[in-house]
Design an enzyme around this catalytic site. Structure first.
Site, PDB file in Angstrom:
ATOM      1  N   LYS A 177      17.534  46.027  95.679  1.00 57.99           N
ATOM      2  CA  LYS A 177      16.657  47.065  95.198  1.00 57.99           C
ATOM      3  C   LYS A 177      17.061  47.482  93.778  1.00 57.99           C
ATOM      4  O   LYS A 177      18.197  47.218  93.400  1.00 57.99           O
ATOM      5  CB  LYS A 177      16.661  48.251  96.143  1.00 57.99           C
ATOM      6  CG  LYS A 177      18.009  48.974  96.210  1.00 57.99           C
ATOM      7  CD  LYS A 177      17.923  50.119  97.145  1.00 57.99           C
ATOM      8  CE  LYS A 177      17.973  51.415  96.413  1.00 57.99           C
ATOM      9  NZ  LYS A 177      19.271  51.819  95.916  1.00 57.99           N
ATOM     10  N   HIS A 269      16.101  53.657 101.803  1.00 60.34           N
ATOM     11  CA  HIS A 269      16.980  53.965 102.934  1.00 60.34           C
ATOM     12  C   HIS A 269      16.374  55.018 103.878  1.00 60.34           C
ATOM     13  O   HIS A 269      16.355  54.834 105.088  1.00 60.34           O
ATOM     14  CB  HIS A 269      18.338  54.481 102.458  1.00 60.34           C
ATOM     15  CG  HIS A 269      19.018  53.579 101.475  1.00 60.34           C
ATOM     16  ND1 HIS A 269      18.930  52.218 101.518  1.00 60.34           N
ATOM     17  CD2 HIS A 269      19.805  53.861 100.399  1.00 60.34           C
ATOM     18  CE1 HIS A 269      19.640  51.696 100.524  1.00 60.34           C
ATOM     19  NE2 HIS A 269      20.172  52.670  99.832  1.00 60.34           N
TER      20      HIS A 269
END
Ligand code: BG6
Length: 516
Positions: A177, A269
């Site tokens: 990411k 997340h």
């Protein structure tokens, strides 16, 4: 086909009986190429994880690791860098014979991302590995590089033939990411990636999914009968998902300034944690079935507004934290002194399904908070009737089921209990399960699990592009709203639990943040 290649093409792991799911899963012949080997992630997480996998006997005998970077290094210099990283950060004990064997497979290719020659040399290196180490044409490319460099590296992998799956082996790409910075850029990035690698060869890392405690959410929910009947809006009042860090952002300006907490953590997340907490039971644990349920729940996840009242953002200021004087964000090296980047973000979501209608999901994350802790707190409604008078239940809160993701991994259940004595006084108590005391084996690092899964071609723990895009779609309106506001993030002192606006956001609904 060379002998090594032909032997490997039909390779089955002799140690593994496919009927026994408990045996360790060992990767078949393959190699890993890392771009960005000089970065922090490589040194602190990837290299140690590779050694730890080798130490646990989970890598194939001829495994090879190739580093690609601009440095003028020979294979041995690269080996020394890996050695230092392993010595400093590996989880398992150093064993010379494991190291010696692993180090035989180290290669280094020097070059920049726009250098055709360097990629041609990389392609020759990989071919040579097939002959010398029996890697059988199976190669994974780990892009541990700034997102701006993704397109050029992907184009080079295509041009040099490195991305080509020729039927004799597999080629996979691993992407760290951030996958874009909003929906539009994520779609563009996904198109570039899928031009070069088919979706089933793309492994997008969200390292939270590699954590044991995150996988345990599914075990708790779907292996037990106890929780299912109460896991819904009839019993649950709200869900609070917190990822707090005590560290500041010194040294990370290049990545973080202009990105901020919401993009850095909530988009990936925390929305993944929400999906695991709220999803329906998958038909099976195959990656496909799991994704179907995750995507369904993300599609049902919406922001609750008005965003002025249901979101909060903050930026840490300097002060004392844990006896140490720390800087505020705008004084940290490399940050714009007028930076409006938020280091704390909180949002309110709802999940529009029969199970969850009306239950707010509060997501918050921040740097320089009171302590490092990640947890999911499922908070239950109060009992509809208490046959005690108020003074007897003054100290009784709401029941809570808390999944402690880290650092003290486990689960806490909070409920009321009678205080010993002649009075009927009821007070909150907690019941604890701790990984440390329940199991003798230490949890592997998230990156060990994820790298092994890449090499095994096991995609369950990697978000697909539909999840990534949907997560941006959820978050984008918040970022747009904040960008349009004249005022920047609210200040909060280092070591606190965020700006006052975060407290106010919950107080408006008659709730408080749980103090982890
Ligand atoms: C990363 C974020 O994804 O997760 C970082 O980019 C953050 O900002 C890190 O510090 C935290 O990871 P963990 O595993 O320590 O919770």
């Amino acid at each position: 086909m060379s002998t090594a290649t032909s032997a490997a093409a039909g390779w089955t792991n002799p140690l593994r009986d496919p009927r026994d799911k408990r045996l360790p899963r060992i990767a078949g012949p393959c190699s890993l190429v890392i771009f960005g080997v000089t970065g922090d992630l490589s040194r602190k997480k990837l290299m140690p994880a590779i050694y730890d996998l080798a130490n646990r006997g989970l890598l194939p005998p001829g495994f090879a690791l190739t580093g690609f970077a601009r440095r003028d290094w020979a294979d041995q210099d690269f080996g020394q860098v890996v050695y230092n990283a392993v010595k400093e950060h590996a989880r398992t004990p150093f064993r010379q014979h494991v190291w010696d064997r692993l180090a035989e497979g180290f290669r280094f290719v020097s070059g920049s991302f726009d250098d055709d020659d360097a990629f041609d040399r990389l392609e020759e290196t990989v071919q040579a590995l097939d002959r010398e180490r029996g890697t059988a044409g199976n190669h994974a490319f780990y892009l541990s590089i700034p997102p701006g460099a993704f397109p050029v590296v992907l184009k080079q992998l295509a041009r040099s033939g490195l991305a080509k799956q020729d039927g004799q082996g597999w080629r996979r790409v691993v992407i760290e990411k951030p996958f874009g910075h909003d929906l539009k850029s994520a779609i563009e990035l996904n198109e570039i990636v899928n031009d070069v690698f088919p979706e089933d060869s793309v492994f997008r890392i969200d390292h939270y999914l590699g954590k044991e405690t995150v996988q345990n959410i599914l075990a708790l929910r779907f292996a037990n009968q106890l929780f299912e009947p109460i896991w819904n809006s009839h019993y649950v009042d709200s869900v609070q998902i917190t990822m707090a860090e005590d560290i500041g952002l010194g040294g990370r300006a290049g990545y973080y300034d202009g990105i901020g907490a919401a993009r850095d953590v909530i988009q990936n997340h925390l929305l993944q944690l929400l999906a695991f907490t709220a999803m329906e039971e998958p038909v099976s644990f195959s990656s496909n079935e799991l994704r179907i349920e995750k995507i369904k729940i993300l599609n049902a996840t919406k922001l609750i507004g008005p965003l002025d009242e249901t979101t909060a953002r903050g930026q840490y200021t300097g002060g004392w934290q844990g006896g140490e004087k720390v800087k505020g964000l705008t004084e940290e090296e490399g940050f714009d002194p007028n930076s409006r980047t938020e280091t704390f973000a909180a949002i309110t979501c709802e999940v529009d399904t029969r199970r969850w209608a009306g239950v707010p999901f509060y997501l918050r994350t921040g740097k320089r908070l009171g302590r490092r802790v990640t947890e999911i707190a499922v908070i239950f409604k109060r009992a509809p009737h208490l046959p005690f008078d108020a003074t007897m239940t003054e100290e009784l809160g709401q029941n809570a089921f808390v999944i402690r993701v880290q650092p003290d991994e486990g689960v806490t259940m909070r409920f009321g209990s009678k205080v010993p004595g002649s009075q009927m006084e009821v007070r909150d108590v907690s019941m604890d399960f701790g990984y440390g005391s329940a199991f003798t084996e230490a949890s592997p690092e998230a990156y060990e699990r994820l790298i092994l899964d890449v090499l095994l071609g096991e995609p369950s723990l990697f978000p697909v592009n539909a999840e990534v895009e949907r997560s941006w779609e959820i978050l984008d309106p918040v970022i747009d709203h904040w960008t349009r506001q004249e005022k920047g993030p609210d200040p909060y002192p280092a070591g606190s639990w965020g700006p006052e606006s975060a407290g106010a956001m919950l107080a408006r609904t008659g709730r408080n943040w749980r103090r982890p």
